[in-house]
Design a protein around this motif. Sequence first.
Motif, mmCIF file in Angstrom:
data_model
loop_
_atom_site.group_PDB
_atom_site.id
_atom_site.type_symbol
_atom_site.label_atom_id
_atom_site.label_comp_id
_atom_site.label_asym_id
_atom_site.label_seq_id
_atom_site.Cartn_x
_atom_site.Cartn_y
_atom_site.Cartn_z
ATOM 1 N N ALA A 110 -2.883 9.627 3.524
ATOM 2 C CA ALA A 110 -2.344 10.451 4.651
ATOM 3 C C ALA A 110 -0.949 10.031 4.929
ATOM 4 C CB ALA A 110 -3.183 10.053 5.810
ATOM 5 N N VAL A 111 -0.151 11.063 5.459
ATOM 6 C CA VAL A 111 1.183 10.665 6.221
ATOM 7 C C VAL A 111 1.001 11.291 7.478
ATOM 8 C CG1 VAL A 111 3.643 11.040 5.712
ATOM 9 C CG2 VAL A 111 2.098 11.272 3.827
ATOM 10 N N CYS A 112 1.356 10.235 8.500
ATOM 11 C CA CYS A 112 1.510 10.439 9.984
ATOM 12 C C CYS A 112 0.216 11.419 10.299
ATOM 13 C CB CYS A 112 2.791 11.379 10.211
ATOM 14 S SG CYS A 112 4.296 10.545 9.639
ATOM 15 N N GLY A 113 -0.953 10.755 9.675
ATOM 16 C CA GLY A 113 -2.214 11.544 10.189
ATOM 17 C C GLY A 113 -2.531 12.909 9.423
ATOM 18 N N HIS A 114 -1.542 13.278 8.681
ATOM 19 C CA HIS A 114 -1.939 14.589 7.712
ATOM 20 C C HIS A 114 -2.804 13.948 6.550
ATOM 21 C CE1 HIS A 114 0.603 17.308 9.759
ATOM 22 N NE2 HIS A 114 1.441 16.195 10.057
ATOM 23 N N VAL A 115 -4.010 14.159 6.590
ATOM 24 C CA VAL A 115 -4.741 13.770 5.180
ATOM 25 C C VAL A 115 -4.460 14.688 4.147
ATOM 26 C CG1 VAL A 115 -7.054 13.259 4.326
ATOM 27 C CG2 VAL A 115 -6.561 12.711 6.442
ATOM 28 N N PHE A 131 4.823 18.270 9.573
ATOM 29 C CA PHE A 131 5.909 17.419 10.408
ATOM 30 C C PHE A 131 5.286 16.054 10.582
ATOM 31 C CE2 PHE A 131 6.826 16.737 15.153
ATOM 32 C CZ PHE A 131 8.109 16.544 14.962
ATOM 33 N N THR A 132 6.298 15.141 10.350
ATOM 34 C CA THR A 132 5.963 13.803 10.208
ATOM 35 C C THR A 132 6.867 12.880 10.988
ATOM 36 O OG1 THR A 132 7.139 13.433 8.235
ATOM 37 C CG2 THR A 132 5.112 13.977 7.779
ATOM 38 N N PRO A 133 6.617 13.044 12.246
ATOM 39 C CA PRO A 133 7.686 12.236 13.195
ATOM 40 C C PRO A 133 7.727 10.718 12.907
ATOM 41 C CG PRO A 133 5.673 12.846 14.420
ATOM 42 C CD PRO A 133 5.643 13.472 13.027
ATOM 43 N N ALA A 134 8.947 10.035 13.561
ATOM 44 C CA ALA A 134 8.987 8.722 13.230
ATOM 45 C C ALA A 134 9.603 8.346 14.645
ATOM 46 C CB ALA A 134 9.895 8.315 12.268
ATOM 47 N N THR A 135 9.391 7.181 14.941
ATOM 48 C CA THR A 135 10.282 6.430 16.152
ATOM 49 C C THR A 135 11.784 6.206 15.784
ATOM 50 O OG1 THR A 135 9.581 4.390 15.485
ATOM 51 C CG2 THR A 135 8.248 5.167 16.824
ATOM 52 N N LYS A 136 12.631 6.024 16.688
ATOM 53 C CA LYS A 136 13.841 5.700 16.497
ATOM 54 C C LYS A 136 14.043 4.215 16.353
ATOM 55 C CE LYS A 136 15.837 9.813 18.260
ATOM 56 N NZ LYS A 136 16.996 10.466 19.248
ATOM 57 N N ARG A 147 0.662 12.095 15.386
ATOM 58 C CA ARG A 147 0.989 13.244 16.501
ATOM 59 C C ARG A 147 0.587 12.664 17.620
ATOM 60 N NH1 ARG A 147 0.060 17.490 13.963
ATOM 61 N NH2 ARG A 147 0.072 19.008 15.851
ATOM 62 N N GLU A 148 -0.652 11.845 17.810
ATOM 63 C CA GLU A 148 -1.073 11.206 19.165
ATOM 64 C C GLU A 148 0.116 10.547 19.615
ATOM 65 O OE1 GLU A 148 -3.131 11.396 16.343
ATOM 66 O OE2 GLU A 148 -4.241 13.126 17.172
ATOM 67 N N ARG A 149 0.808 9.488 18.751
ATOM 68 C CA ARG A 149 1.557 8.529 19.381
ATOM 69 C C ARG A 149 3.019 9.408 19.891
ATOM 70 N NH1 ARG A 149 2.990 3.508 15.841
ATOM 71 N NH2 ARG A 149 4.662 3.155 17.324
ATOM 72 N N ALA A 151 3.032 12.424 20.631
ATOM 73 C CA ALA A 151 2.880 13.230 21.817
ATOM 74 C C ALA A 151 2.772 12.282 23.248
ATOM 75 C CB ALA A 151 1.494 14.028 21.979
ATOM 76 N N LYS A 152 2.379 11.152 22.928
ATOM 77 C CA LYS A 152 2.605 10.174 24.056
ATOM 78 C C LYS A 152 4.204 10.106 24.472
ATOM 79 C CE LYS A 152 -1.715 7.373 24.418
ATOM 80 N NZ LYS A 152 -2.307 6.777 23.489
ATOM 81 N N LEU A 153 4.970 9.868 23.435
ATOM 82 C CA LEU A 153 6.530 9.673 23.684
ATOM 83 C C LEU A 153 7.004 10.833 24.516
ATOM 84 C CD1 LEU A 153 7.737 7.955 20.238
ATOM 85 C CD2 LEU A 153 7.474 6.991 22.768
ATOM 86 N N VAL A 154 6.666 12.150 24.326
ATOM 87 C CA VAL A 154 7.517 13.506 24.868
ATOM 88 C C VAL A 154 6.528 14.241 25.762
ATOM 89 C CG1 VAL A 154 9.130 13.186 23.103
ATOM 90 C CG2 VAL A 154 7.030 14.757 22.338
ATOM 91 N N GLY A 155 5.383 13.672 25.661
ATOM 92 C CA GLY A 155 4.478 14.860 26.385
ATOM 93 C C GLY A 155 3.952 15.788 25.211
ATOM 94 N N GLN A 156 2.442 16.154 25.391
ATOM 95 C CA GLN A 156 1.908 17.228 24.589
ATOM 96 C C GLN A 156 2.552 18.495 24.322
ATOM 97 O OE1 GLN A 156 -1.085 16.016 22.630
ATOM 98 N NE2 GLN A 156 -0.274 17.948 21.440
ATOM 99 N N GLU A 157 2.854 18.986 25.553
ATOM 100 C CA GLU A 157 3.377 20.326 25.615
ATOM 101 C C GLU A 157 4.773 20.459 24.529
ATOM 102 O OE1 GLU A 157 3.959 23.478 28.440
ATOM 103 O OE2 GLU A 157 2.374 22.229 29.396
#
Length: 287
Positions: A110-115, A131-136, A147-149, A151-157
């Motif tokens: 998987a990559v960032c939860g995309h199996v 879409f494969t976000p990363a922390t700075k 995506r869960e992590r 979404a916690k950083l910026v809010g789900q919406e």
Amino acid sequence: MPETATHVGSGKVRELYELDDDRLLLVASDRISTFDVVLPTEIPDKGRVLTGLSAFWFARTRELVPNHLLALRADGRSTECRRLEMLPLECVVRGYLTGSGWKDYQATGAVCGHVLAEGLRDSDKLPEPIFTPATKAQEGHDENIDRERAAKLVGQERFDEVERVSLELYRHASEYAAERGILIADTKFELGLDEEGRLVLADEAFTPDSSRFWPADAYEPGHAQPSFDKQFVRDYCESLGWDKTPPGPELPEEVVVGTRARYVEAFERLTGIEFDAYLADPDVVLG
Ligand code: PZK
């Protein structure tokens, strides 16, 4: 009155200055990095190519998402931009499986939860861009997150909006570039918020420093692909047996000239504009 600009930040090859409360100046140097090390030799006009490409894409994608570009300076390497509140997220989109995505896939499937399907090879095209976000990271490498992590950083919406906009930008630019013989394997955006809380594209857009550009005519999955822009530099560094720790080697003239030509070729193929016309008047890329 002479302008005062306070230095507020450095990237590996760019500098950021404050012009006033609302505006920053982003200046792209001619420095080049390879294997994460900035080399002592510059590539003439590299900063202008990257600044011009970014501005071209900002102009072409403003219907998809507003961006921070206010003005290009006559030097061709400096961008006046709107000051934003940056999101604490690297917004990465991958259309092909390589780099850290390929590493994560090999380790976990998987990559960032995309199996992903089994049996994919290095550089395979993905059935859909992901879409494969990363922390700075302040130092070292950004960390891929699910995506869960994110979404916690910026809010789900906001996360949903960032993902949708990032995928739209990638689809648009990668389709356009592929028609011109350049595959954009993956790309990284930085997004911010304006005073009204609107999402705004910042930093650079679809440059070879923020994206992996591959020559389409050499595309062959199953192994790492040559880089459109940096392959001469990588091949030369590999030929030296350099251990990839600083300091990096000086580049010989033929590698500098060949690499500059590749940057100019990428600019001209993607924009359809002669690079000399950009040097004469940078605003030609704004359409
Ligand atoms: C901003 N960076 C990263 C890039 C550097 C640092 N429009 C903006 N508003 C507020 N902050 C930033 C931007 C942009 N772009 C970007 N850090 C802050 C960065 C290049 C060179 F030194």
